[in-house]
Design a protein around this motif. Structure first.
Motif, PDB file in Angstrom:
ATOM      1  N   PRO A 147      22.273   5.700 -20.879  1.00 20.83           N
ATOM      2  CA  PRO A 147      22.108   4.258 -21.115  1.00 20.83           C
ATOM      3  C   PRO A 147      23.403   3.475 -21.089  1.00 20.83           C
ATOM      4  CG  PRO A 147      20.784   5.549 -22.655  1.00 20.83           C
ATOM      5  CD  PRO A 147      21.661   6.517 -21.937  1.00 20.83           C
ATOM      6  N   HIS A 148      24.540   4.104 -21.404  1.00 15.95           N
ATOM      7  CA  HIS A 148      25.780   3.339 -21.507  1.00 15.95           C
ATOM      8  C   HIS A 148      26.360   2.962 -20.152  1.00 15.95           C
ATOM      9  CE1 HIS A 148      27.415   7.391 -20.794  1.00 15.95           C
ATOM     10  NE2 HIS A 148      28.517   6.788 -20.384  1.00 15.95           N
ATOM     11  N   ILE A 149      25.852   3.510 -19.056  1.00  9.71           N
ATOM     12  CA  ILE A 149      26.454   3.206 -17.757  1.00  9.71           C
ATOM     13  C   ILE A 149      25.676   2.164 -16.973  1.00  9.71           C
ATOM     14  CG2 ILE A 149      27.396   5.559 -17.671  1.00  9.71           C
ATOM     15  CD1 ILE A 149      25.479   6.139 -15.381  1.00  9.71           C
ATOM     16  N   TRP A 150      24.577   1.661 -17.497  1.00  7.07           N
ATOM     17  CA  TRP A 150      23.839   0.635 -16.789  1.00  7.07           C
ATOM     18  C   TRP A 150      23.209  -0.345 -17.761  1.00  7.07           C
ATOM     19  CZ3 TRP A 150      18.642   0.566 -18.011  1.00  7.07           C
ATOM     20  CH2 TRP A 150      18.085   1.767 -18.492  1.00  7.07           C
ATOM     21  N   THR A 151      22.827  -1.518 -17.220  1.00  6.72           N
ATOM     22  CA  THR A 151      22.177  -2.564 -18.002  1.00  6.72           C
ATOM     23  C   THR A 151      20.786  -2.810 -17.451  1.00  6.72           C
ATOM     24  OG1 THR A 151      24.307  -3.641 -18.440  1.00  6.72           O
ATOM     25  CG2 THR A 151      22.309  -4.964 -18.767  1.00  6.72           C
ATOM     26  N   ARG A 152      19.808  -2.762 -18.310  1.00  8.96           N
ATOM     27  CA  ARG A 152      18.421  -3.022 -17.918  1.00  8.96           C
ATOM     28  C   ARG A 152      18.177  -4.529 -17.900  1.00  8.96           C
ATOM     29  NH1 ARG A 152      13.163  -0.211 -20.722  1.00  8.96           N
ATOM     30  NH2 ARG A 152      11.566  -1.656 -19.984  1.00  8.96           N
ATOM     31  N   CYS A 153      17.617  -5.050 -16.799  1.00  7.57           N
ATOM     32  CA  CYS A 153      17.395  -6.495 -16.730  1.00  7.57           C
ATOM     33  C   CYS A 153      16.290  -6.832 -15.734  1.00  7.57           C
ATOM     34  CB  CYS A 153      18.686  -7.217 -16.355  1.00  7.57           C
ATOM     35  SG  CYS A 153      19.436  -6.658 -14.832  1.00  7.57           S
ATOM     36  N   GLY A 154      15.788  -8.069 -15.823  1.00 12.94           N
ATOM     37  CA  GLY A 154      14.737  -8.544 -14.933  1.00 12.94           C
ATOM     38  C   GLY A 154      15.314  -9.098 -13.638  1.00 12.94           C
ATOM     39  N   TYR A 155      14.408  -9.518 -12.744  1.00 13.22           N
ATOM     40  CA  TYR A 155      14.849  -9.999 -11.436  1.00 13.22           C
ATOM     41  C   TYR A 155      15.694 -11.265 -11.539  1.00 13.22           C
ATOM     42  CZ  TYR A 155      12.135  -6.648  -8.694  1.00 13.22           C
ATOM     43  OH  TYR A 155      11.667  -5.501  -8.109  1.00 13.22           O
ATOM     44  N   ALA A 156      15.385 -12.143 -12.484  1.00 16.66           N
ATOM     45  CA  ALA A 156      16.162 -13.380 -12.622  1.00 16.66           C
ATOM     46  C   ALA A 156      17.617 -13.072 -12.961  1.00 16.66           C
ATOM     47  CB  ALA A 156      15.537 -14.277 -13.684  1.00 16.66           C
ATOM     48  N   GLU A 157      17.827 -12.106 -13.860  1.00 14.29           N
ATOM     49  CA  GLU A 157      19.189 -11.742 -14.229  1.00 14.29           C
ATOM     50  C   GLU A 157      19.891 -11.022 -13.088  1.00 14.29           C
ATOM     51  OE1 GLU A 157      21.666  -9.544 -17.864  1.00 14.29           O
ATOM     52  OE2 GLU A 157      19.473  -9.681 -17.948  1.00 14.29           O
ATOM     53  N   ILE A 158      19.136 -10.189 -12.360  1.00 13.37           N
ATOM     54  CA  ILE A 158      19.715  -9.540 -11.176  1.00 13.37           C
ATOM     55  C   ILE A 158      20.165 -10.611 -10.186  1.00 13.37           C
ATOM     56  CG2 ILE A 158      19.148  -8.177  -9.119  1.00 13.37           C
ATOM     57  CD1 ILE A 158      17.391  -6.420 -10.892  1.00 13.37           C
ATOM     58  N   GLY A 159      19.321 -11.622  -9.986  1.00 14.84           N
ATOM     59  CA  GLY A 159      19.669 -12.699  -9.070  1.00 14.84           C
ATOM     60  C   GLY A 159      20.923 -13.441  -9.471  1.00 14.84           C
ATOM     61  N   ALA A 160      21.138 -13.578 -10.765  1.00 12.81           N
ATOM     62  CA  ALA A 160      22.297 -14.317 -11.258  1.00 12.81           C
ATOM     63  C   ALA A 160      23.567 -13.475 -11.258  1.00 12.81           C
ATOM     64  CB  ALA A 160      22.011 -14.827 -12.672  1.00 12.81           C
ATOM     65  N   ARG A 161      23.439 -12.143 -11.419  1.00 10.23           N
ATOM     66  CA  ARG A 161      24.622 -11.314 -11.658  1.00 10.23           C
ATOM     67  C   ARG A 161      24.986 -10.367 -10.521  1.00 10.23           C
ATOM     68  NH1 ARG A 161      23.943  -8.323 -17.273  1.00 10.23           N
ATOM     69  NH2 ARG A 161      25.960  -7.510 -16.535  1.00 10.23           N
TER      70      ARG A 161
END
Length: 311
Positions: free
Chosen positions: A67-81
């Motif tokens: 878990p410490h090597i990645w961040t779980r997120c939705g498509y909107a956050e993927i789009g922003a980051r």
């Protein structure tokens, strides 16, 4: 990175190289995908790249990713980051990711772990080597058009969505022919009794449209194919219109008609409904590895004749 096709220069965002943040998106509930995702996440993390994992992909019970090597997120956050997204799976997984990320213009890289893989052009065995090329900026950007469709009922829009491959209006579950009128830019083209009609992009020309005897369109062709499904009249043939034409399908008679976006999102239609389709203002940006060739991909996937030997 090679520039996108000049006909739509804004479709691929200016990519940062080396990318600082990469999102990973995979087919749900697949052990093989989970293994590849774990391998990719660790490889990227070890090289100082931030790793985002799409939330449904991250819910895989056997990702094996610390878990410490990645961040779980939705498509909107993927789009922003995200500077880019790597999609692991088949064309269906890519279609879903493309519709979600098109508005954000996140470049997409496809690792093929499906069957055909017309859009996911990197083999799993070459995955880590291709990551080297991606981080070095050696990939080529290519823009692909999307379709925007909306159902109009009694003068108001009741449903809408995007499609990278195709929008299909068909006879639904009952199995009886539907009767519809088709218009292009407001001009009547024909009335047809059939199983339905496929409205296909060049990307979708090697999908359902191909199975219905539609034409194969090179991705640089700026056109939309109208392909009848089992027409009652044998003189009805596929028609290619411009990518700026507005298409309207009006249901005249139907016991059970539906519209499908990329075969993944479905809405019911009723007699009197109009399906309005045009090119979306958004596009999808694919990143292809060094040596990618559209024609070579066709030869491989469609089992066409062997390339001539040079003497």
């Amino acid at each position: 990175m090679t520039a996108p096709h000049p006909s739509n220069p804004s479709s691929c965002r200016d990519c940062q190289f080396p990318p600082q943040t990469i999102a990973l998106i995979g087919k749900y509930q697949s052990r093989e995908i989970a293994e590849s995702l774990s391998l990719l996440a660790k490889n990227l993390h070890d090289r100082g790249v931030g790793v985002l994992v799409e939330e449904a992909t991250a819910s895989l019970s056997e990702t094996g990713v610390e878990p410490h090597i990645w961040t779980r997120c939705g498509y909107a956050e993927i789009g922003a980051r995200a500077d880019a997204a790597i999609v692991l799976g088949g064309d269906g997984t890519m279609l879903n990711a493309a519709r979600h990320l098109a508005r954000h213009r996140v470049p997409l890289v496809g690792v093929n772990q499906g069957r055909l893989g017309f859009m996911t052009d990197i083999a799993r065995a070459d995955m880590l080597t291709c990551v080297d090329d991606l981080l070095a900026g050696k990939f080529t950007a290519e823009s692909r058009m999307l379709l925007s469709g909306e159902i109009v009922r009694d003068g108001r829009v009741v449903a809408s969505n995007l499609a990278l491959n195709e929008v299909v209006v068909d006879k639904g579950a009952i199995g009886r022919l539907i009767d519809f009128d088709l218009y292009v830019d407001g001009e009547f083209l024909y009335n047809l009794r059939s199983d339905g009609v496929i409205v296909s992009t060049p990307t979708g020309s090697t999908a359902y449209s191909l199975a219905a005897n539609g034409p194969i369109l090179h991705p640089q062709v700026t056109g939309i194919a109208l392909v009848p499904l089992c027409p009652h009249s044998l003189t009805n043939r596929p028609v290619l219109v411009g990518d700026r034409n507005a298409i309207e399908i009006r249901i005249v008679r139907a016991d059970d008609s539906r519209v499908h976006f990329d075969g993944q999102v479905t809405f019911d239609m009723k007699p009197g409904d109009a399906m309005r389709i045009r090119r979306s203002e958004d596009s999808v940006c694919f990143l292809h590895p060094p040596g990618y060739s559209y024609f070579a991909m066709l030869r491989e996937k469609l089992h066409w004749s062997r390339q001539p030997t040079t003497r």
